[in-house]
Design an enzyme around this catalytic site. Structure first.
Site, PDB file in Angstrom:
ATOM      1  N   GLY A 156      -1.571   7.047   7.745  1.00 28.86           N
ATOM      2  CA  GLY A 156      -0.383   7.580   8.414  1.00 28.86           C
ATOM      3  C   GLY A 156       0.019   6.787   9.648  1.00 28.86           C
ATOM      4  O   GLY A 156       1.199   6.667   9.931  1.00 28.86           O
ATOM      5  N   HIS A 205       0.868  -1.181   0.000  1.00 32.23           N
ATOM      6  CA  HIS A 205       0.000   0.000   0.000  1.00 32.23           C
ATOM      7  C   HIS A 205       0.905   1.231   0.000  1.00 32.23           C
ATOM      8  O   HIS A 205       1.540   1.535   1.002  1.00 32.23           O
ATOM      9  CB  HIS A 205      -0.893  -0.080   1.260  1.00 32.23           C
ATOM     10  CG  HIS A 205      -1.716   1.141   1.506  1.00 32.23           C
ATOM     11  ND1 HIS A 205      -2.321   1.384   2.731  1.00 32.23           N
ATOM     12  CD2 HIS A 205      -2.056   2.190   0.715  1.00 32.23           C
ATOM     13  CE1 HIS A 205      -2.980   2.521   2.673  1.00 32.23           C
ATOM     14  NE2 HIS A 205      -2.829   3.040   1.469  1.00 32.23           N
ATOM     15  N   MET A 226      -9.850   3.521   2.547  1.00 32.83           N
ATOM     16  CA  MET A 226      -9.252   3.824   3.855  1.00 32.83           C
ATOM     17  C   MET A 226     -10.366   4.125   4.847  1.00 32.83           C
ATOM     18  O   MET A 226     -11.225   4.978   4.589  1.00 32.83           O
ATOM     19  CB  MET A 226      -8.317   5.035   3.758  1.00 32.83           C
ATOM     20  CG  MET A 226      -7.001   4.782   3.053  1.00 32.83           C
ATOM     21  SD  MET A 226      -6.084   3.375   3.690  1.00 32.83           S
ATOM     22  CE  MET A 226      -5.761   3.888   5.393  1.00 32.83           C
ATOM     23  N   GLY A 229      -7.908   0.091   8.323  1.00 30.91           N
ATOM     24  CA  GLY A 229      -7.832   1.049   9.420  1.00 30.91           C
ATOM     25  C   GLY A 229      -8.935   0.878  10.447  1.00 30.91           C
ATOM     26  O   GLY A 229     -10.122   0.910  10.116  1.00 30.91           O
ATOM     27  N   GLY A 230      -8.533   0.634  11.694  1.00 28.07           N
ATOM     28  CA  GLY A 230      -9.499   0.595  12.794  1.00 28.07           C
ATOM     29  C   GLY A 230     -10.382  -0.636  12.823  1.00 28.07           C
ATOM     30  O   GLY A 230     -11.429  -0.623  13.462  1.00 28.07           O
ATOM     31  N   GLY A 238      -4.072  -4.288  11.722  1.00 27.66           N
ATOM     32  CA  GLY A 238      -2.713  -4.223  12.258  1.00 27.66           C
ATOM     33  C   GLY A 238      -2.680  -4.411  13.762  1.00 27.66           C
ATOM     34  O   GLY A 238      -2.279  -5.457  14.269  1.00 27.66           O
ATOM     35  N   SER A 239      -3.148  -3.393  14.502  1.00 30.22           N
ATOM     36  CA  SER A 239      -3.016  -3.462  15.963  1.00 30.22           C
ATOM     37  C   SER A 239      -3.833  -4.602  16.562  1.00 30.22           C
ATOM     38  O   SER A 239      -3.410  -5.198  17.558  1.00 30.22           O
ATOM     39  CB  SER A 239      -3.368  -2.118  16.606  1.00 30.22           C
ATOM     40  OG  SER A 239      -4.506  -1.566  16.029  1.00 30.22           O
ATOM     41  N   GLY A 286      -1.088   3.355  12.502  1.00 36.11           N
ATOM     42  CA  GLY A 286      -1.953   2.280  12.960  1.00 36.11           C
ATOM     43  C   GLY A 286      -2.640   2.695  14.250  1.00 36.11           C
ATOM     44  O   GLY A 286      -2.342   3.748  14.816  1.00 36.11           O
ATOM     45  N   GLY A 287      -3.579   1.871  14.673  1.00 34.17           N
ATOM     46  CA  GLY A 287      -4.189   2.077  15.988  1.00 34.17           C
ATOM     47  C   GLY A 287      -5.215   3.184  16.076  1.00 34.17           C
ATOM     48  O   GLY A 287      -5.557   3.621  17.170  1.00 34.17           O
ATOM     49  N   MET A 290       1.569   4.807   0.304  1.00 36.30           N
ATOM     50  CA  MET A 290       1.084   6.122   0.755  1.00 36.30           C
ATOM     51  C   MET A 290       2.206   7.110   0.487  1.00 36.30           C
ATOM     52  O   MET A 290       2.846   7.644   1.411  1.00 36.30           O
ATOM     53  CB  MET A 290       0.744   6.053   2.250  1.00 36.30           C
ATOM     54  CG  MET A 290      -0.566   5.345   2.517  1.00 36.30           C
ATOM     55  SD  MET A 290      -0.700   4.805   4.239  1.00 36.30           S
ATOM     56  CE  MET A 290       0.167   3.257   4.118  1.00 36.30           C
TER      57      MET A 290
HETATM   58  C1  DX5 Z   1      -2.720   3.216   8.137  1.00 35.51           C
HETATM   59  C2  DX5 Z   1      -2.287   1.953   7.433  1.00 35.51           C
HETATM   60  C3  DX5 Z   1      -2.914   0.698   7.958  1.00 35.51           C
HETATM   61  C4  DX5 Z   1      -2.639   0.376   9.396  1.00 35.51           C
HETATM   62  C5  DX5 Z   1      -3.883  -0.233   9.985  1.00 35.51           C
HETATM   63  O1  DX5 Z   1      -2.284   4.331   7.426  1.00 35.51           O
HETATM   64  O2  DX5 Z   1      -2.589   2.042   6.050  1.00 35.51           O
HETATM   65  O3  DX5 Z   1      -2.620  -0.404   7.129  1.00 35.51           O
HETATM   66  O4  DX5 Z   1      -1.586  -0.524   9.594  1.00 35.51           O
HETATM   67  O5  DX5 Z   1      -3.675  -0.423  11.337  1.00 35.51           O
HETATM   68  P1  DX5 Z   1      -4.853  -0.643  12.376  1.00 35.51           P
HETATM   69  O6  DX5 Z   1      -5.496  -1.951  12.033  1.00 35.51           O
HETATM   70  O7  DX5 Z   1      -4.148  -0.642  13.678  1.00 35.51           O
HETATM   71  O8  DX5 Z   1      -5.807   0.512  12.239  1.00 35.51           O
HETATM   72 ZN    ZN Z   2      -2.443   0.197   4.692  1.00 33.58          ZN
END
Ligand code: DX5
Ligand code: ZN
Length: 224
Positions: free
Chosen positions: A141, A65, A136, A175-176, A196-197, A143-144, A67
């Site tokens: 930017g 991904h 998104m 995200g989230g 992620g988190s 995680g968490g 960014m």
């Molecule tokens: C945020 C990233 C996500 C991030 C998601 O900019 O693109 O991939 O790792 O993390 P969580 O699941 O913790 O929101």
């Molecule tokens: Zn991502």
């Protein structure tokens, strides 16, 4: 097929191979790699050399991904490093059609990413070119963060558009996402669920992956 796609952004980078092996044992088949350049988003993360090392450490499909500004300058390097799919932010692409076409010609799946505030209407014409769409559900930017609820309505709209146009591209959400809102994301129409988190901040990434896969599969089965 709904996939839980762990994002290594929340993993322990000093023991990355072990973290990746855990989610692989938990049943993941795609790994999400967040590339940030300190310009498109304020944060900085990883580049092609790290992707190349991960490529040697796992057989999982690697979903990059980007960014970053000017993603057309870097997409090839990530594909050469072993990315199986590369997504670019709509907001960072001056020539989106050309960039998606280039990614496909280089042998990867090409994805387009929309920030929360970018309407899905901008995808109307390019949908035939993209292999997948990433919505998104937080501002990119970090995680968490907390999921922005109106993005689920965007997912429903996009799923409707996909049905009406008889297309079959996967919808990815990022995200989230955690155990409590995962089923709703699946019911809205997502197939690739980035998280992620919720996977890496607990004590057992393997068990978390397995548990989230079960929640997602259950929600998908109820939909049919
Ligand atoms: C945020 C990233 C996500 C991030 C998601 O900019 O693109 O991939 O790792 O993390 P969580 O699941 O913790 O929101
Ligand atoms: Zn991502």
């Amino acid at each position: 097929m709904v996939e839980i796609v762990p994002s290594i952004l929340s993993a322990d980078f000093a023991r990355l191979a072990g973290e990746i092996a855990s989610v692989e044992r938990g049943g993941a088949s795609i790994l999400h790699l967040d590339v940030m350049d300190g310009h498109f988003v304020p944060n900085i993360t990883i580049g092609p050399p790290v992707v190349a090392s991960i490529r040697k450490a796992t057989r999982l499909r690697l979903d990059c991904h980007l960014m970053i500004e000017r993603p057309e300058r870097y997409a090839q390097a990530f594909i050469d490093a072993g990315a199986n799919s590369v997504s670019v932010q709509y907001e960072a692409c001056r020539h989106l059609d050309a960039t998606l076409t280039m990614i496909k010609q280089a042998g990867a799946l090409a994805g387009v990413v929309l920030n929360p505030a970018t309407p899905i209407a901008v995808l109307e014409d390019v949908l035939e070119v993209a292999d997948y769409v990433l919505l998104m559900s937080v501002n990119p930017g970090w995680g968490g963060q907390k999921l922005i609820p109106y993005v689920l309505e965007k997912v429903r709209k996009l799923a409707r558009m996909r049905r009406e146009r008889k297309l079959a591209f996967p919808i990815e959400i990022d995200g989230g996402i955690h155990r409590e809102n995962l089923a709703e994301a699946v019911r809205a129409g997502c197939e690739w669920i980035v998280t992620g988190s919720a996977i890496f901040h607990g004590s057992d990434a393997e068990a978390a992956t397995r548990e989230m896969r079960e929640i997602a599969a259950h929600a998908a089965a109820l939909e049919c």
